[in-house]
Design an enzyme around this catalytic site. Structure first.
Site, PDB file in Angstrom:
ATOM      1  N   SER A 166       0.823  -1.221   0.000  1.00 54.65           N
ATOM      2  CA  SER A 166       0.000   0.000   0.000  1.00 54.65           C
ATOM      3  C   SER A 166       0.851   1.263   0.000  1.00 54.65           C
ATOM      4  CB  SER A 166      -0.942  -0.008   1.205  1.00 54.65           C
ATOM      5  OG  SER A 166      -0.186  -0.106   2.402  1.00 54.65           O
ATOM      6  N   GLY A 167       1.944   1.243  -0.783  1.00 57.42           N
ATOM      7  CA  GLY A 167       2.708   2.471  -1.006  1.00 57.42           C
ATOM      8  C   GLY A 167       2.170   3.162  -2.247  1.00 57.42           C
ATOM      9  N   LEU A 183       9.403   7.638  -6.865  1.00 56.93           N
ATOM     10  CA  LEU A 183       7.961   7.856  -6.683  1.00 56.93           C
ATOM     11  C   LEU A 183       7.327   7.978  -8.065  1.00 56.93           C
ATOM     12  CD1 LEU A 183       8.031  10.444  -3.737  1.00 56.93           C
ATOM     13  CD2 LEU A 183       7.294   8.065  -3.596  1.00 56.93           C
ATOM     14  N   GLY A 203      11.958  14.395  -0.252  1.00 58.83           N
ATOM     15  CA  GLY A 203      12.273  15.258  -1.390  1.00 58.83           C
ATOM     16  C   GLY A 203      11.066  15.552  -2.246  1.00 58.83           C
ATOM     17  N   HIS A 250      21.975   5.776   0.784  1.00 58.41           N
ATOM     18  CA  HIS A 250      21.773   7.218   0.925  1.00 58.41           C
ATOM     19  C   HIS A 250      22.943   7.760   1.721  1.00 58.41           C
ATOM     20  CE1 HIS A 250      20.150  11.130   1.850  1.00 58.41           C
ATOM     21  NE2 HIS A 250      19.206  10.914   0.959  1.00 58.41           N
ATOM     22  N   GLU A 268      17.688  18.734  -6.670  1.00 59.37           N
ATOM     23  CA  GLU A 268      18.411  17.721  -5.900  1.00 59.37           C
ATOM     24  C   GLU A 268      19.653  17.274  -6.641  1.00 59.37           C
ATOM     25  OE1 GLU A 268      15.604  14.631  -4.988  1.00 59.37           O
ATOM     26  OE2 GLU A 268      14.843  15.710  -3.254  1.00 59.37           O
ATOM     27  N   ALA A 272       9.180   9.533   2.254  1.00 58.84           N
ATOM     28  CA  ALA A 272       9.884  10.331   1.245  1.00 58.84           C
ATOM     29  C   ALA A 272       9.808  11.808   1.609  1.00 58.84           C
ATOM     30  CB  ALA A 272       9.274  10.083  -0.130  1.00 58.84           C
ATOM     31  N   ARG A 285      20.055   5.084  -9.203  1.00 56.75           N
ATOM     32  CA  ARG A 285      18.819   5.868  -9.342  1.00 56.75           C
ATOM     33  C   ARG A 285      19.081   7.363  -9.157  1.00 56.75           C
ATOM     34  NH1 ARG A 285      14.477   7.506  -5.063  1.00 56.75           N
ATOM     35  NH2 ARG A 285      16.338   7.491  -3.785  1.00 56.75           N
ATOM     36  N   ALA A 313       2.911   2.876  -5.364  1.00 59.22           N
ATOM     37  CA  ALA A 313       2.662   2.025  -6.529  1.00 59.22           C
ATOM     38  C   ALA A 313       1.355   1.251  -6.351  1.00 59.22           C
ATOM     39  CB  ALA A 313       3.841   1.068  -6.741  1.00 59.22           C
ATOM     40  N   HIS A 334      19.346   2.395   1.089  1.00 62.54           N
ATOM     41  CA  HIS A 334      18.241   3.315   0.839  1.00 62.54           C
ATOM     42  C   HIS A 334      17.292   2.850  -0.253  1.00 62.54           C
ATOM     43  CE1 HIS A 334      16.201   7.119   0.845  1.00 62.54           C
ATOM     44  NE2 HIS A 334      16.554   7.425  -0.380  1.00 62.54           N
ATOM     45  N   ASP A 359      10.070  -8.702   0.316  1.00 59.58           N
ATOM     46  CA  ASP A 359       9.150  -9.848   0.190  1.00 59.58           C
ATOM     47  C   ASP A 359       8.752 -10.123  -1.257  1.00 59.58           C
ATOM     48  OD1 ASP A 359       9.303  -9.562   2.886  1.00 59.58           O
ATOM     49  OD2 ASP A 359       7.181  -9.146   3.233  1.00 59.58           O
ATOM     50  N   THR A 418       6.980   5.056   0.991  1.00 59.28           N
ATOM     51  CA  THR A 418       6.349   6.247   0.403  1.00 59.28           C
ATOM     52  C   THR A 418       6.109   7.319   1.458  1.00 59.28           C
ATOM     53  OG1 THR A 418       5.305   4.898  -1.308  1.00 59.28           O
ATOM     54  CG2 THR A 418       4.292   7.038  -0.844  1.00 59.28           C
TER      55      THR A 418
HETATM   56  C1  LIG Z   1      13.450   7.969   3.890  1.00 57.50           C
HETATM   57  C2  LIG Z   1      13.161   7.859   2.427  1.00 57.50           C
HETATM   58  C3  LIG Z   1      13.081   9.004   1.636  1.00 57.50           C
HETATM   59  C4  LIG Z   1      12.804   8.893   0.270  1.00 57.50           C
HETATM   60  N1  LIG Z   1      12.656  10.030  -0.471  1.00 57.50           N
HETATM   61  C5  LIG Z   1      12.264   9.920  -1.773  1.00 57.50           C
HETATM   62  C6  LIG Z   1      11.970  11.081  -2.547  1.00 57.50           C
HETATM   63  O1  LIG Z   1      12.025  12.198  -2.071  1.00 57.50           O
HETATM   64  N2  LIG Z   1      11.586  10.894  -3.845  1.00 57.50           N
HETATM   65  C7  LIG Z   1      11.492   9.669  -4.425  1.00 57.50           C
HETATM   66  O2  LIG Z   1      11.137   9.566  -5.607  1.00 57.50           O
HETATM   67  N3  LIG Z   1      11.757   8.562  -3.702  1.00 57.50           N
HETATM   68  C8  LIG Z   1      12.118   8.654  -2.396  1.00 57.50           C
HETATM   69  N4  LIG Z   1      12.369   7.530  -1.676  1.00 57.50           N
HETATM   70  C9  LIG Z   1      12.122   6.233  -2.293  1.00 57.50           C
HETATM   71  C10 LIG Z   1      10.621   6.025  -2.390  1.00 57.50           C
HETATM   72  O3  LIG Z   1      10.013   6.470  -1.200  1.00 57.50           O
HETATM   73  C11 LIG Z   1      10.281   4.579  -2.607  1.00 57.50           C
HETATM   74  O4  LIG Z   1      11.060   4.036  -3.625  1.00 57.50           O
HETATM   75  C12 LIG Z   1       8.820   4.449  -2.983  1.00 57.50           C
HETATM   76  O5  LIG Z   1       8.022   5.064  -2.001  1.00 57.50           O
HETATM   77  C13 LIG Z   1       8.449   2.993  -3.127  1.00 57.50           C
HETATM   78  O6  LIG Z   1       7.067   2.925  -3.289  1.00 57.50           O
HETATM   79  P1  LIG Z   1       6.404   1.516  -3.392  1.00 57.50           P
HETATM   80  O7  LIG Z   1       4.948   1.742  -3.504  1.00 57.50           O
HETATM   81  O8  LIG Z   1       7.068   0.715  -4.417  1.00 57.50           O
HETATM   82  O9  LIG Z   1       6.765   0.798  -1.986  1.00 57.50           O
HETATM   83  P2  LIG Z   1       6.492   1.265  -0.496  1.00 57.50           P
HETATM   84  O10 LIG Z   1       6.046   2.646  -0.398  1.00 57.50           O
HETATM   85  O11 LIG Z   1       7.665   0.867   0.308  1.00 57.50           O
HETATM   86  O12 LIG Z   1       5.273   0.332  -0.093  1.00 57.50           O
HETATM   87  C14 LIG Z   1       5.450  -1.059   0.035  1.00 57.50           C
HETATM   88  C15 LIG Z   1       4.229  -1.614   0.697  1.00 57.50           C
HETATM   89  O13 LIG Z   1       4.228  -3.026   0.616  1.00 57.50           O
HETATM   90  C16 LIG Z   1       3.861  -3.581   1.874  1.00 57.50           C
HETATM   91  N5  LIG Z   1       4.408  -4.929   1.914  1.00 57.50           N
HETATM   92  C17 LIG Z   1       5.700  -5.313   1.887  1.00 57.50           C
HETATM   93  N6  LIG Z   1       5.772  -6.661   1.902  1.00 57.50           N
HETATM   94  C18 LIG Z   1       4.497  -7.124   1.928  1.00 57.50           C
HETATM   95  C19 LIG Z   1       3.933  -8.402   1.956  1.00 57.50           C
HETATM   96  N7  LIG Z   1       4.668  -9.511   1.979  1.00 57.50           N
HETATM   97  N8  LIG Z   1       2.591  -8.511   1.989  1.00 57.50           N
HETATM   98  C20 LIG Z   1       1.797  -7.403   1.992  1.00 57.50           C
HETATM   99  N9  LIG Z   1       2.290  -6.147   1.971  1.00 57.50           N
HETATM  100  C21 LIG Z   1       3.633  -6.025   1.933  1.00 57.50           C
HETATM  101  C22 LIG Z   1       4.450  -2.616   2.864  1.00 57.50           C
HETATM  102  O14 LIG Z   1       3.867  -2.789   4.117  1.00 57.50           O
HETATM  103  C23 LIG Z   1       4.103  -1.291   2.181  1.00 57.50           C
HETATM  104  O15 LIG Z   1       2.761  -0.974   2.414  1.00 57.50           O
HETATM  105  C24 LIG Z   1      12.653   7.617  -0.306  1.00 57.50           C
HETATM  106  C25 LIG Z   1      12.738   6.476   0.485  1.00 57.50           C
HETATM  107  C26 LIG Z   1      12.992   6.588   1.848  1.00 57.50           C
HETATM  108  C27 LIG Z   1      13.066   5.344   2.683  1.00 57.50           C
END
Ligand SMILES: Cc1cc2nc3c(=O)[nH]c(=O)nc-3n(C[C@H](O)[C@H](O)[C@H](O)COP(=O)(O)OP(=O)(O)OC[C@H]3O[C@@H](n4cnc5c(N)ncnc54)[C@H](O)[C@@H]3O)c2cc1C
Length: 535
Positions: free
Chosen positions: A12-13, A382, A47, A234, A113, A45, A376, A15, A341, A213, A42
């Site tokens: 639930s990020g 994001l 930036g 990072h 950035e 984040a 990256r 994506a 990171h 996972d 997510t």
């Molecule tokens: C501190 C920080 C700052 C960042 N700043 C930036 C920025 O400014 N700009 C940018 O573009 N990117 C940034 N990034 C990177 C960016 O945040 C991530 O790459 C992006 O949010 C990933 O989104 P996602 O939806 O793929 O995964 P996530 O947002 O990580 O969501 C993953 C989801 O999957 C769930 N999940 C995991 N495993 C399982 C499972 N087995 N079963 C069910 N659910 C599961 C988790 O609980 C979570 O809800 C940053 C990252 C961090 C950590």
């Protein structure tokens, strides 16, 4: 217990939620997420999201900056797509309810950035991710066609071979943590959006849910995984034992902050022509070098040269977090260290998010689309989640009627057999610690053949022990995550060992040169060892 749906999304990020919102008009959606829905990278984040929105900027410049950071491995077609589709993605987010920072004329206030040649980061103060996640979750919760199941963790994908054909993914086994029960969820399309795997390393900027996972599940199910050796560190996470993984955004250096040794010397000009605005792998290695050279446990990030009012208003969240630990960043430097990171590799996916396993899609950080290559560019991730969620849905809806034509297959329920409740939680926590420390020490920012060999041997032993424990005990989240980080660790080590050059985020003292003949992706699949593949 069995649930059936059109779209099953794990995660639930940005994506997973974007996919859910785009797909809900076409069919029923189930989103499972292993803790509270907002627990995702997510939300952390700071930036923002990269998009060409100013008249001085151009798609060509965004593409060029991304390709330069990616060190020869970006897939140009994917980079083009992301740059060109970014403005629409921002508009969609704003229409969905995300409130971004704007200037006096109501235009987006664009940040800059490291690695970006122009101001193009759309942000919400320095809590961009939190605001995006809030807006998406509000919309998801308001949708009657989306079922959101919190505290539900994907255990394994369900695959079937129909009429002797290739394996196909038809859903997933999911642990309902509160009920202590594994449910069977069958779907027309299964989407991995489980984020990254920072927890595979001792120090990480990632939340606890980032245990790789999706990559581990996809690999076990037979899907291809690519470029796992490229783990981004990072450069600047707050060095404060009482703080939990707090990232000090690169936007600070974009606004004039300078990295210094503990004696106050600015050192980045010695390492790269762009000085403090060098790409983050260069900065992380430079900090690693300076720390090792001086024997210090951290370096300093200094923005005290900018007016205090500006610092407080541009970085209110970072300022408040530092103040919690008695550091006033308007007057003194912030102690920082590098930390794991971002996972540039992941489950191989095509221009529409399809993996190599029919029925399975991968989007967001868990996927390897070819956007990031060997490194990256900040704020492109994001964006990638948004763009590929849309592209995956657009392609899938055309096939939905066909997919719906056949009934859901009949599959066996999850069997616990003679598995017993976990008797020694200490085994699990001990293995967690050992794995993460090992990865940090041997497979971190600077690698060598000998370190990778050593890590490979030790992780193989740990993995065997974990596998044995796994089959004898009832599944728990801790045990499942441990099993997954062990798999991801093996994939990183195998991919790193197979790349005998240094490129982007993969730096080894035994092969320091970057070789044209190695400008290929590293791919690995169950039963097929890591090898290079041209594009
Ligand atoms: C501190 C920080 C700052 C960042 N700043 C930036 C920025 O400014 N700009 C940018 O573009 N990117 C940034 N990034 C990177 C960016 O945040 C991530 O790459 C992006 O949010 C990933 O989104 P996602 O939806 O793929 O995964 P996530 O947002 O990580 O969501 C993953 C989801 O999957 C769930 N999940 C995991 N495993 C399982 C499972 N087995 N079963 C069910 N659910 C599961 C988790 O609980 C979570 O809800 C940053 C990252 C961090 C950590």
């Amino acid at each position: 217990m069995q649930i059936t749906t059109d779209f099953l999304i794990l995660g639930s990020g940005i994506a997973g939620l974007s996919f859910a919102l785009r797909a809900q008009t076409y069919g029923h959606v189930v989103v499972v997420t292993k803790r509270e829905a907002s627990e995702a990278a997510t939300s952390w984040a700071q930036g923002g999201v990269a998009a060409v929105l100013s008249p001085e900027d151009s798609f060509e410049k965004h593409v060029e900056d991304t390709m330069v950071a990616g060190a020869g491995l970006c897939h140009q077609v994917v980079v083009d797509i992301c740059a060109r589709e970014a403005p629409e993605a921002i508009q969609w987010l704003a229409e969905t309810g995300a409130r971004f920072s704007r200037d006096g004329d109501g235009q987006y206030e664009l940040g800059r950035e490291g690695g970006h040649s122009e101001r193009r980061i759309v942000h919400a103060g320095d809590i961009s991710g939190r605001e995006i996640e809030r807006a998406l979750l509000d919309a998801v919760r308001a949708s009657p066609n989306i079922t959101l199941l919190e505290w539900h963790m994907g255990v394994d994908l369900i695959t079937l071979s129909k009429f002797g054909g290739p394996d196909q993914c038809v859903g997933a086994y999911v642990l309902d943590e509160r009920a202590g029960q594994v449910k069977t969820i069958l779907s027309r399309a299964t989407v991995l959006a489980t984020g990254g795997a920072g927890k595979v390393y001792l120090y990480t900027s990632n939340p606890d849910v980032a245990t790789g996972d999706g990559v581990a599940m996809a690999f076990r199910a037979g899907a291809e995984v690519a470029n796992m050796e490229f783990y981004q560190f990072h450069p600047t996470v707050l060095y404060e034992p009482r703080a939990k993984s707090f990232l000090v955004s690169e936007a600070l250096r974009g606004e004039g902050a300078v990295l210094r040794t503990l004696t106050g010397e600015a050192f980045m000009a010695r390492h790269h022509a762009l000085s403090d605005l060098a790409p983050r792998d260069v900065v992380a290695r430079a900090i690693d070098y300076e720390m090792k050279r001086s024997g210090s446990e951290h370096v300093l990030l200094d923005i005290s040269g900018r007016p205090a009012d500006f610092v407080r208003s541009r970085f209110p969240n970072i300022h408040a977090e530092c103040m919690r630990f008695g550091i006033d960043m308007t007057r003194e430097p912030i102690p920082v260290v590098p930390a794991a990171h971002y996972m540039c590799g992941g489950v191989t996916s095509d221009l529409h998010g399809r993996t190599t396993l029919p029925g399975l899609w991968a989007i967001g950080e868990t996927a390897c689309t070819g956007l990031h290559g060997a490194n990256r560019l900040a704020s492109n991730s994001l964006l990638e989640g948004l763009v590929f969620a849309r592209r995956a849905v657009e392609r899938l809806v055309g096939q939905l009627e066909e997919l719906r034509a056949a009934p859901h297959p009949s599959v066996p329920e999850w069997q616990t057999g003679s598995a017993a409740p976990s008797d020694e939680a200490v085994v699990v926590s001990h293995n967690w610690d050992e794995l993460r420390r090992l990865m940090w020490n041997y497979v971190g920012i600077v690698r060598s053949d000998a370190r990778l060999r050593r890590a490979g041997r030790r992780v193989a032993l740990l993995e065997e022990e974990i596998r044995e424990y796994y089959w004898r005990h009832l599944v728990t989240r801790d045990l499942l995550e441990l099993r997954n980080i062990a798999t991801v660790a093996q994939l990183i080590i195998a991919s790193a060992a197979s790349r005998q050059e240094s490129r982007g985020l993969h730096f080894t003292i035994d092969h320091e040169a970057t070789l044209d003949s190695w400008a290929q992706d590293t791919v690995v699949k169950r039963g097929v060892s890591a090898h290079l593949r041209g594009r």
